[in-house]
Design an enzyme around this catalytic site. Structure first.
Site, PDB file in Angstrom:
ATOM      1  N   LYS A  24      -9.791  77.184   3.822  1.00 60.86           N
ATOM      2  CA  LYS A  24      -8.600  76.472   3.331  1.00 60.86           C
ATOM      3  C   LYS A  24      -8.694  76.230   1.834  1.00 60.86           C
ATOM      4  CE  LYS A  24      -8.044  72.241   2.657  1.00 60.86           C
ATOM      5  NZ  LYS A  24      -8.000  70.765   2.687  1.00 60.86           N
ATOM      6  N   CYS A  59       6.532  64.039  10.812  1.00 57.52           N
ATOM      7  CA  CYS A  59       5.897  64.446  12.076  1.00 57.52           C
ATOM      8  C   CYS A  59       4.478  63.895  12.151  1.00 57.52           C
ATOM      9  CB  CYS A  59       5.908  65.978  12.183  1.00 57.52           C
ATOM     10  SG  CYS A  59       5.381  66.615  13.784  1.00 57.52           S
TER      11      CYS A  59
END
Length: 286
Positions: A213, A282
């Site tokens: 990442k 979310c």
């Protein structure tokens, strides 16, 4: 019966494939007729010649030796995308219009300080990403700013003792371990890369404490080189909830599956878009 005086000839050539050979079949039709057409005669001649069939050229594309490099998937998606994914994407873009998530103001993509060199800026991007692991954006930015106040560069970091670095970044997760990662990384950069960050993705991944990442985001922010999708816990969690991946267990598995269908032009956008969506809309389910 009158003597025939007119001749009409037509020739048709067609290939007929037979196993590895190609048969060239030539059919010649000749019609002979009298002037008043009360007499005609047709001759048909078939000739066959054999030639070795030319084999089709097949272009083979070899994958990059680096297992984490998406160079092959970058050229064309391998899988059909999930149903209505673009509709979901556009809806998230609409909800993120305000850019009011922490990642929008305190994310790892720090602004360029006009008073430092590009080389120092790239190093600060790397430090920001290394601090961000399992840490909120707010704490990451605080730790980074504390180091910048000390004149953060490869040389200044190497001159600082461990206790001083730890004092600067004590608010980030696993700060003790990150002190070690930062010092070792700075030494490697000084010794092997002239105090700059590596230009190759595989070399970035070899740095202490740097995973896929961080590597993908660093290549994007520092070099403008999109090597892959940066997937953190937000992107991993939300991609599963939206059905964009099939119950992947790790962020790395999510990255690989996303790269199999998401069009390449969306790769640079997905991390910040979905991270901010996860921070503001979310939320994780307890």
């Amino acid at each position: 019966m009158q003597r025939p005086t007119r001749r009409k000839t037509s020739t048709v050539t067609k290939p007929v494939v037979d196993s590895e050979d190609e048969i060239i079949e030539t059919i010649t039709t000749t019609t002979i007729s009298s002037d008043n057409e009360d007499y005609s005669e047709t001759e048909v001649k078939v000739e066959k010649t054999k030639s070795r069939r030319r084999k089709s050229h097949i272009e083979i594309e070899y994958e990059d030796d680096e297992s984490n490099s998406p160079s092959s998937s970058r050229k064309a998606t391998k899988k059909n995308p999930p149903p209505r994914w673009k509709e979901m994407w556009d809806g998230i873009v609409e909800m993120r219009k305000g850019k009011d998530a922490p990642v929008d103001s305190m994310g790892c993509e720090i602004d360029r300080d006009p008073n430092i060199t590009d080389q120092v800026h790239r190093f600060r991007l790397l430090v920001s990403l290394m601090l961000s692991s399992q840490t909120t954006d707010k704490c990451t930015r605080q730790g980074l700013n504390n180091l910048i106040a000390k004149g953060l560069s490869v040389d200044t970091l190497l001159e600082m003792d461990d206790a001083e670095i730890d004092e600067c970044i004590k608010m980030v997760g696993f700060h003790n371990k990150k002190v070690d990662y930062l010092k070792r990384t700075a030494q490697i950069l000084k010794d092997k890369y002239a105090s700059d960050i590596p230009r190759r993705f595989s070399d970035v991944l070899s740095l202490p404490g740097v995973g896929p990442k961080m590597g993908h985001l660093l290549m994007q922010f520092a070099w403008g080189d999109i090597q892959g999708i940066g997937v953190d816990v937000h992107v991993h969690r939300i991609s599963n909830r939206l059905g964009w991946v099939k119950n992947t267990k790790t962020p790395e598995a999510t990255r690989k599956e996303l790269e199999e269908w998401l069009p390449f032009e969306y790769w640079p956008q997905i991390n910040r878009l979905i991270v901010g969506f996860g921070q503001t809309v979310c939320s994780p389910v307890s």
